[in-house]
Design a protein around this motif. Structure first.
Motif, mmCIF file in Angstrom:
data_model
loop_
_atom_site.group_PDB
_atom_site.id
_atom_site.type_symbol
_atom_site.label_atom_id
_atom_site.label_comp_id
_atom_site.label_asym_id
_atom_site.label_seq_id
_atom_site.Cartn_x
_atom_site.Cartn_y
_atom_site.Cartn_z
ATOM 1 N N UNK A 197 2.770 7.811 2.763
ATOM 2 C CA UNK A 197 2.006 6.558 2.703
ATOM 3 C C UNK A 197 1.257 6.445 1.390
ATOM 4 N N UNK A 198 0.525 7.532 1.054
ATOM 5 C CA UNK A 198 -0.272 7.505 -0.173
ATOM 6 C C UNK A 198 0.632 7.347 -1.396
ATOM 7 N N UNK A 199 1.762 8.056 -1.395
ATOM 8 C CA UNK A 199 2.706 7.994 -2.505
ATOM 9 C C UNK A 199 3.225 6.561 -2.691
ATOM 10 N N UNK A 200 3.648 5.929 -1.575
ATOM 11 C CA UNK A 200 4.178 4.564 -1.666
ATOM 12 C C UNK A 200 3.106 3.595 -2.136
ATOM 13 N N UNK A 201 1.895 3.746 -1.581
ATOM 14 C CA UNK A 201 0.795 2.861 -1.973
ATOM 15 C C UNK A 201 0.497 2.997 -3.461
ATOM 16 N N UNK A 202 0.501 4.275 -3.941
ATOM 17 C CA UNK A 202 0.235 4.505 -5.364
ATOM 18 C C UNK A 202 1.303 3.831 -6.221
ATOM 19 N N UNK A 239 2.209 14.842 6.783
ATOM 20 C CA UNK A 239 3.364 14.546 5.928
ATOM 21 C C UNK A 239 3.508 13.038 5.726
ATOM 22 N N UNK A 240 3.387 12.283 6.855
ATOM 23 C CA UNK A 240 3.502 10.823 6.745
ATOM 24 C C UNK A 240 2.398 10.279 5.853
ATOM 25 N N UNK A 241 1.221 10.887 5.958
ATOM 26 C CA UNK A 241 0.096 10.438 5.141
ATOM 27 C C UNK A 241 0.466 10.563 3.669
ATOM 28 N N UNK A 242 1.106 11.697 3.319
ATOM 29 C CA UNK A 242 1.488 11.920 1.924
ATOM 30 C C UNK A 242 2.444 10.823 1.450
ATOM 31 N N UNK A 290 8.270 2.387 7.265
ATOM 32 C CA UNK A 290 7.426 3.479 7.750
ATOM 33 C C UNK A 290 6.512 3.007 8.868
ATOM 34 N N UNK A 291 6.111 1.722 8.814
ATOM 35 C CA UNK A 291 5.222 1.176 9.849
ATOM 36 C C UNK A 291 6.003 0.734 11.083
ATOM 37 N N UNK A 292 7.318 1.056 11.142
ATOM 38 C CA UNK A 292 8.198 0.670 12.249
ATOM 39 C C UNK A 292 8.389 -0.837 12.353
ATOM 40 N N UNK A 293 8.114 -1.577 11.284
ATOM 41 C CA UNK A 293 8.358 -3.024 11.289
ATOM 42 C C UNK A 293 9.712 -3.266 10.607
ATOM 43 N N UNK A 294 10.797 -2.847 11.293
ATOM 44 C CA UNK A 294 12.108 -2.829 10.642
ATOM 45 C C UNK A 294 12.577 -4.240 10.309
ATOM 46 N N UNK A 295 12.328 -5.190 11.236
ATOM 47 C CA UNK A 295 12.779 -6.559 10.978
ATOM 48 C C UNK A 295 12.105 -7.145 9.743
ATOM 49 N N UNK A 316 10.884 -3.942 -2.963
ATOM 50 C CA UNK A 316 11.624 -2.843 -2.356
ATOM 51 C C UNK A 316 10.676 -1.781 -1.820
ATOM 52 N N UNK A 317 9.626 -1.482 -2.611
ATOM 53 C CA UNK A 317 8.625 -0.512 -2.150
ATOM 54 C C UNK A 317 7.924 -1.019 -0.895
ATOM 55 N N UNK A 318 7.601 -2.328 -0.873
ATOM 56 C CA UNK A 318 6.977 -2.897 0.321
ATOM 57 C C UNK A 318 7.891 -2.740 1.516
ATOM 58 N N UNK A 319 9.215 -2.946 1.281
ATOM 59 C CA UNK A 319 10.168 -2.814 2.380
ATOM 60 C C UNK A 319 10.148 -1.384 2.923
#
Lengths: 182, 139
Positions: free
Chosen positions: A6-11, A1-4, A46-51, A38-41
């Motif tokens: 990830x791919x969606x955001x990257x696209x 699910x996370x992969x989906x 998702x990568x747990x880099x909240x800061x 915003x998409x990068x944020x």
């Protein structure tokens, strides 16, 4: 699910980037750059880099968009056509750089690899486990930023200070030259 | 944008919460994500939103440019001042442990003040940059 996701955001990131390049309306390009941030944020979250995500959303999608719009109001709304340079040459440079960067990632440890240097280095124990006993601060990012790396952060604030002063000097000087002599 | 009623009303409701949220990010950075850099940008965004909707003159009355210019330097001074204070107390530069009897409390005070310095400088620089850009438009 996370992969989906990830791919969606990257696209979406790729679509936004291509749209920014192809657009001739600068206003739309600025807004899409904000969307890109915003998409990068979202991606950083998702990568747990909240800061990092927080900073990207506030600076990239917020303040810099306002400053870009402010700049836009001083210039034209549309990009002028007929820019110099060969498109093939640009494409070659981009492809070469991209290939080099992708080639460099082959030396990096896999994402989430427990044997990666950041998990085996002695500093890991200090930052992740010993820092709470020393400072009682749950957010490791804050204790690293303000205490372990206090000098670095002082340097960063000084960079912001000098950059701010430089921009203010440039802008106020340009106004004096434009305006009538007083 | 001064002639639109809806954004003005919405902004009037939102701006206090934006500023409050900036303060939360500033002082809650020990426990959650955030800190001086993010808080400064969010606080500046609140002021800039006010300036966009109610005009530059109104914003300059609330946050005078002279005060902003002083605050730019004050944040860095606060940060450096904490370092000098730790040296005066017998520690190393930016070694917050000596600020209180309990080193853990000293660290807390030091990090709080240092983050406050970062927040003040970032807020002031962002507002000053916005004033500089927006001021050129009206000039």
């Amino acid at each position: 699910m996370t992969i989906a996701i990830d791919v969606f955001l990257m696209a979406l990131l790729v679509v936004a980037a291509i749209a920014v390049i192809r657009l001739r309306s600068l206003f739309a390009a600025v807004m899409l750059t904000s969307v890109y941030s915003l998409l990068s944020a979202c991606w950083f979250t998702l990568q747990d880099a909240v800061d990092v995500a927080f900073t990207e959303a506030a600076v990239g999608a917020g303040i810099s968009t306002v400053l870009m719009l402010g700049t836009l109001s001083l210039t034209q709304r549309n990009e002028k056509g007929g820019r110099g340079g060969h498109p093939i040459l640009g494409l070659a440079v981009v492809l070469l750089t991209g290939t080099a960067l992708v080639y460099a990632t082959f030396d990096m440890p896999h994402y989430g690899d427990p044997a990666a240097p950041i998990h085996t280095h002695p500093i890991y124990e200090e930052y992740v486990h010993a820092s709470y006993d020393k400072f009682h601060i749950p957010n490791i990012v804050t204790s690293v930023l303000a205490s372990y790396r206090g000098y670095d952060t002082f340097g960063e604030v000084t960079v912001i200070l000098t950059a701010g002063i430089a921009v203010l000097l440039l802008l106020s000087r340009a106004r004096e030259e434009e305006g009538p002599p007083s | 944008m001064r002639e639109y009623t809806v954004p003005r009303v919405v902004a009037k409701i939102l701006i206090p919460y934006i500023l409050l949220y900036a303060l939360y990010v500033q002082f809650h950075g020990d426990f959650g994500p955030g800190g001086g850099f993010q808080a400064g940008v969010i606080f500046a965004a609140g002021v800039i939103l006010y300036a966009l909707l109610f005009g530059l003159a109104a914003a300059r009355r609330v946050v005078p440019p002279d005060v902003v210019r002083v605050l730019i330097a004050f944040g860095v001074m606060l940060y450096g001042g904490v370092g000098v204070a730790t040296m005066a107390k017998g520690g190393k530069f930016l070694d917050y442990g000596v600020l209180a009897h309990d080193p853990v409390h000293g660290q807390h005070y030091g990090i709080l003040l240092v983050e406050l310095g970062v927040g003040i400088t970032v807020t002031a620089v962002m507002i000053a940059l916005f004033y500089a850009f927006a001021g050129r438009r009206s000039a």
